[in-house]
Scaffold this active site. Structure first.
Site, PDB file in Angstrom:
ATOM      1  N   ASP A  12      14.819  36.364  32.380  1.00  0.00           N
ATOM      2  CA  ASP A  12      15.006  35.621  33.588  1.00  0.00           C
ATOM      3  C   ASP A  12      16.717  36.078  33.641  1.00  0.00           C
ATOM      4  OD1 ASP A  12      15.230  34.176  35.800  1.00  0.00           O
ATOM      5  OD2 ASP A  12      16.277  32.558  34.558  1.00  0.00           O
ATOM      6  N   SER A  13      17.181  35.844  34.837  1.00  0.00           N
ATOM      7  CA  SER A  13      18.698  36.083  34.970  1.00  0.00           C
ATOM      8  C   SER A  13      19.685  34.938  34.250  1.00  0.00           C
ATOM      9  CB  SER A  13      18.971  35.897  36.600  1.00  0.00           C
ATOM     10  OG  SER A  13      18.574  34.454  37.002  1.00  0.00           O
ATOM     11  N   CYS A  75      12.044  35.716  36.436  1.00  0.00           N
ATOM     12  CA  CYS A  75      12.827  35.759  37.650  1.00  0.00           C
ATOM     13  C   CYS A  75      12.219  36.224  39.004  1.00  0.00           C
ATOM     14  CB  CYS A  75      14.128  36.545  37.213  1.00  0.00           C
ATOM     15  SG  CYS A  75      15.514  36.606  38.647  1.00  0.00           S
ATOM     16  N   GLU A 154      21.356  23.036  38.733  1.00  0.00           N
ATOM     17  CA  GLU A 154      22.094  23.550  37.295  1.00  0.00           C
ATOM     18  C   GLU A 154      22.983  22.299  37.105  1.00  0.00           C
ATOM     19  OE1 GLU A 154      23.278  27.406  36.554  1.00  0.00           O
ATOM     20  OE2 GLU A 154      21.429  28.061  36.949  1.00  0.00           O
ATOM     21  N   CYS A 186      11.325  30.465  43.298  1.00  0.00           N
ATOM     22  CA  CYS A 186      12.465  30.736  42.691  1.00  0.00           C
ATOM     23  C   CYS A 186      12.249  29.963  41.250  1.00  0.00           C
ATOM     24  CB  CYS A 186      13.751  30.236  43.183  1.00  0.00           C
ATOM     25  SG  CYS A 186      15.377  30.029  42.190  1.00  0.00           S
ATOM     26  N   HIS A 188      14.271  27.910  39.580  1.00  0.00           N
ATOM     27  CA  HIS A 188      14.813  26.516  39.687  1.00  0.00           C
ATOM     28  C   HIS A 188      13.954  25.566  40.319  1.00  0.00           C
ATOM     29  CE1 HIS A 188      18.013  28.975  37.791  1.00  0.00           C
ATOM     30  NE2 HIS A 188      18.628  27.890  38.004  1.00  0.00           N
TER      31      HIS A 188
END
Ligand code: DGL
Length: 277
Positions: A12-13, A75, A154, A186, A188
């Site tokens: 993932d990023s 991702c 985050e 996504c 997140h």
């Protein structure tokens, strides 16, 4: 060692892809997993296709060289832009999150009006839309970029009044399109599931089905490995070995929230530069 007993590589990023690892872990607890978070170059969701493809190829090569039996692109942004390049370059099974999410949404939706939320790059790629229209040409797909959600996740602001307001702003236009299914496109966003449902209860005229692309991806990984006879023969709990390209301590602090269980300290690595073919 037999190929089937090699680890699964997931990249993932950054940290968000641990939501995908969490789902793979639920379904395939005996598999070893190598996880690469490209924390030095996150976010991918604001970058160009060319850059994302290059980064994704470097990420995948790192995992392939470590010796994995398959690569999972956790991702959404990298899945949206880079999957064909990855499949062409690397001769092992590679899967992403877009196709499984798109298929799950088509199964869940009754009126075939589906909303997708993701990064600006994922929305710009139209990858979810194309995957769904290929399978169901009469479907209508409405995408909404939600760039503020990654930083809010985050920060750990899952239930914060600011997050509720931001979600209301992002989701209201989709209500006008009368969607009955919403893809969380996504890494997140699964962490906002409860908050999204809460906001939808206030603004949606009818119940909306949420599709968690991390969950659909894990189902897909299990099916694909089974078909290829690549499920591990091990009966013991698999190891998760994380690697990052920057800031191991920040990763460690946040990882638990995304993975749901503690994770060992990540190893700091440097990726070799590579140009896409
Ligand atoms: N992992 C990215 C995705 O799922 C979100 C974070 C980023 O923009 O890199 O699209």
């Amino acid at each position: 060692m037999q190929t089937r007993d090699l680890p699964i590589g997931v990249f993932d990023s950054g940290i968000g892809g641990l939501t995908v690892v969490r789902q793979i872990r639920n379904l395939l607890p005996n598999e070893d997993i190598l996880y690469l978070g490209d924390t030095a170059r996150v976010p991918y969701g604001t970058k160009s296709q060319e850059t994302v493809v290059r980064f994704a190829c470097e990420d995948a090569r790192f995992l392939v060289e470590k010796g994995v039996k398959a690569v999972v692109v956790a991702c959404n942004t990298a899945s949206a832009w880079a999957l064909p390049a990855l499949e062409q370059r690397f001769g092992l099974p590679i899967g992403g999150v877009i196709l499984p999410g798109a298929e799950a949404a088509l199964i869940a939706s009754h009126n075939k009006r589906v909303g997708v939320i993701g990064t600006a790059a994922t929305v710009r790629s139209q990858a979810y839309r194309e995957a769904m229209l290929e399978r169901s040409p009469n479907a209508r797909v409405f995408a909404q970029a939600c760039p503020l959600l990654v930083p809010l996740a985050e920060e750990g602001w899952f239930n914060h009044p600011v997050t509720l307001k931001v979600l209301e702003e992002y989701l209201t236009p989709l209500m006008i399109e009368q969607i009955d299914t919403l893809i969380l496109g996504c890494t997140h966003y699964p962490l906002f599931k409860r908050t999204i449902l809460r906001v939808l209860r206030q603004i949606a005229p009818h119940p909306i089905h949420l599709v968690d692309s991390a969950e659909s991806c894990a189902v897909h990984v299990r099916r694909r490995l089974a078909e290829l006879e690549l499920l591990t023969s091990s009966a013991s709990l698999g190891q998760i070995h994380p690697f990052v390209t920057d800031e191991p301590s920040r990763f460690s602090r946040m990882a638990r929230q995304f993975l749901g269980v503690p994770i060992r300290e990540p190893e700091l690595v440097q990726l070799r530069e590579l140009r896409p073919e």
